[in-house]
Design an enzyme around this catalytic site. Structure first.
Site, mmCIF file in Angstrom:
data_model
loop_
_atom_site.group_PDB
_atom_site.id
_atom_site.type_symbol
_atom_site.label_atom_id
_atom_site.label_comp_id
_atom_site.label_asym_id
_atom_site.label_seq_id
_atom_site.Cartn_x
_atom_site.Cartn_y
_atom_site.Cartn_z
ATOM 1 N N ASP A 1 55.534 0.545 58.462
ATOM 2 C CA ASP A 1 54.126 0.298 58.131
ATOM 3 C C ASP A 1 53.473 1.662 57.981
ATOM 4 O O ASP A 1 53.993 2.649 58.490
ATOM 5 C CB ASP A 1 53.441 -0.471 59.279
ATOM 6 C CG ASP A 1 52.251 -1.284 58.799
ATOM 7 O OD1 ASP A 1 52.302 -2.524 58.887
ATOM 8 O OD2 ASP A 1 51.257 -0.676 58.337
ATOM 9 N N ASN B 1 57.450 -6.966 52.490
ATOM 10 C CA ASN B 1 56.320 -7.827 52.818
ATOM 11 C C ASN B 1 54.958 -7.135 52.764
ATOM 12 O O ASN B 1 53.943 -7.799 52.588
ATOM 13 C CB ASN B 1 56.589 -8.406 54.221
ATOM 14 C CG ASN B 1 55.370 -9.020 54.834
ATOM 15 O OD1 ASN B 1 54.955 -10.107 54.425
ATOM 16 N ND2 ASN B 1 54.761 -8.325 55.787
ATOM 17 N N TYR C 1 46.120 -9.059 41.807
ATOM 18 C CA TYR C 1 46.996 -9.712 42.791
ATOM 19 C C TYR C 1 47.897 -10.741 42.097
ATOM 20 O O TYR C 1 49.106 -10.813 42.364
ATOM 21 C CB TYR C 1 46.118 -10.369 43.853
ATOM 22 C CG TYR C 1 46.826 -10.806 45.105
ATOM 23 C CD1 TYR C 1 47.013 -9.920 46.173
ATOM 24 C CD2 TYR C 1 47.304 -12.107 45.245
ATOM 25 C CE1 TYR C 1 47.648 -10.335 47.340
ATOM 26 C CE2 TYR C 1 47.944 -12.526 46.396
ATOM 27 C CZ TYR C 1 48.106 -11.639 47.445
ATOM 28 O OH TYR C 1 48.747 -12.056 48.596
ATOM 29 N N LYS D 1 51.962 -10.477 42.169
ATOM 30 C CA LYS D 1 52.768 -11.501 42.848
ATOM 31 C C LYS D 1 53.653 -12.272 41.856
ATOM 32 O O LYS D 1 54.755 -12.689 42.200
ATOM 33 C CB LYS D 1 51.865 -12.443 43.644
ATOM 34 C CG LYS D 1 51.175 -11.774 44.830
ATOM 35 C CD LYS D 1 52.167 -11.204 45.844
ATOM 36 C CE LYS D 1 51.490 -10.704 47.109
ATOM 37 N NZ LYS D 1 52.442 -10.171 48.101
ATOM 38 N N ILE E 1 47.243 -17.729 54.909
ATOM 39 C CA ILE E 1 47.762 -17.508 56.257
ATOM 40 C C ILE E 1 46.691 -16.816 57.087
ATOM 41 O O ILE E 1 46.000 -15.909 56.588
ATOM 42 C CB ILE E 1 49.040 -16.616 56.198
ATOM 43 C CG1 ILE E 1 49.994 -17.082 55.082
ATOM 44 C CG2 ILE E 1 49.739 -16.602 57.554
ATOM 45 C CD1 ILE E 1 50.527 -18.485 55.185
ATOM 46 N N THR F 1 45.609 -14.317 58.827
ATOM 47 C CA THR F 1 45.894 -12.915 59.172
ATOM 48 C C THR F 1 44.687 -12.064 58.774
ATOM 49 O O THR F 1 43.813 -12.516 58.025
ATOM 50 C CB THR F 1 47.134 -12.378 58.409
ATOM 51 O OG1 THR F 1 46.759 -12.136 57.047
ATOM 52 C CG2 THR F 1 48.315 -13.330 58.462
#
Ligand code: NAP
Length: 250
Positions: free
Chosen positions: A37, A90, A156, A160, A189, A191
């Site tokens: 990360d 990811n 995006y 994707k 999700i 997050t």
């Protein structure tokens, strides 16, 4: 003993959300995790949690949008753990803007992380696996927005959709080396990437069949399956983890 025992797996974006839960789950299943990360503090925290659960993990700071840093991550992983069995590409960001305000900087920022970051992870990991003669597994995080358009998501959506196709195309070319490539396409999700606007989150939640945001653990369990022997026949496909999001319209 778990079948993932001793498998060396890199998780990018491991400091938060889906990456964090996946790193924890794979480690509990016995994998040796490299938590990658650019948020050093967050990823170190994940390593501590894994070690506290008697797992094995280490941290590497890398910005996935930079090819040399991803190559460094792969090389370091093999020096640290002796091999490379898998990578979960990811790490990702969002940057919502109407198309007419989608200036080149906003477009390229998301493409660089969400699309090129996945390419770098696939490319350098696959080269290393072939060099080491490892029949490894690559799992990519796409999105429901890889197959459906959304207002404000031109950058995006493009990135994707590329991940969905890179998963197929990479799987096709890497199959002869015994390397498998698959993906997940999460719905919404719960997050930090969603931001803190509760009204927006409630609106997004209502688009799922159970009317709730999906918890990151639910994506982690699918990713862990994709790394497992049970998923050997899943190749080139991106599996929706979307609680029906793509299947209905209210
Ligand atoms: P998250 O909680 O924000 O986690 C993403 C992690 O990646 C963060 O630790 C972030 O660091 C890190 N990161 C961002 N850019 C990076 C870079 N260039 N290099 C290395 N690390 C980087 O988000 P998430 O929801 O878990 O998202 C993970 C993936 O799922 C992304 O690819 C996202 O597009 C995808 N996804 C998410 C959803 C959703 O609803 N949450 C839906 C579909 C797909 P910082 O915190 O410092 O930014």
């Amino acid at each position: 003993m778990s079948e993932l025992h001793g498998k060396v797996i890199i998780v990018t974006g491991a400091g938060s959300g889906i990456g964090r839960e996946t790193a924890l789950l794979l480690a509990v299943q016995g994998a040796f995790i490299v938590a990658a990360d650019f948020n050093e503090i967050a990823a170190k925290e994940v390593v501590s949690l894994i070690e506290a659960a008697s797992g094995t993990a280490d941290f590497y700071k890398a910005d996935v949008s930079k090819g040399d840093e991803v190559k460094g991550l792969i090389d370091w992983t093999v020096e640290r753990f002796g091999t490379l069995n898998g990578i979960f590409n990811n790490a990702g960001i969002g940057l919502v803007k109407p198309f007419l305000e989608m200036d080149p900087e906003s477009y390229h920022r998301v493409i660089n992380v969400n699309q090129h970051g996945v390419y770098y992870g696939m490319y350098y990991a696959a080269k290393k696996m072939v060099e080491l003669q490892v029949e490894g597994t690559i799992v990519n995080t796409a999105s429901i927005y890889g197959t459906m358009a959304a207002v404000g998501s031109f950058n995006y959506n493009a990135a994707k959709a590329a991940v969905v196709m890179m998963t197929k195309s990479g799987a096709l070319e890497l199959a002869e080396h015994g390397i498998r490539v698959a993906g997940v396409a999460p719905g919404f999700i719960d997050t930090p990437i969603l931001g803190g606007n509760e009204e927006r989150k409630n609106r997004l939640a209502a688009q799922h069949m159970r009317g709730k945001l999906i918890q990151p653990k639910k994506v982690a369990s699918v990713v862990a399956f994709l790394f497992s022997e049970g998923a050997t026949a899943i190749n080139g496909q991106t599996i929706p983890v979307d609680d029906g999001y793509l299947s209905f319209k209210k």
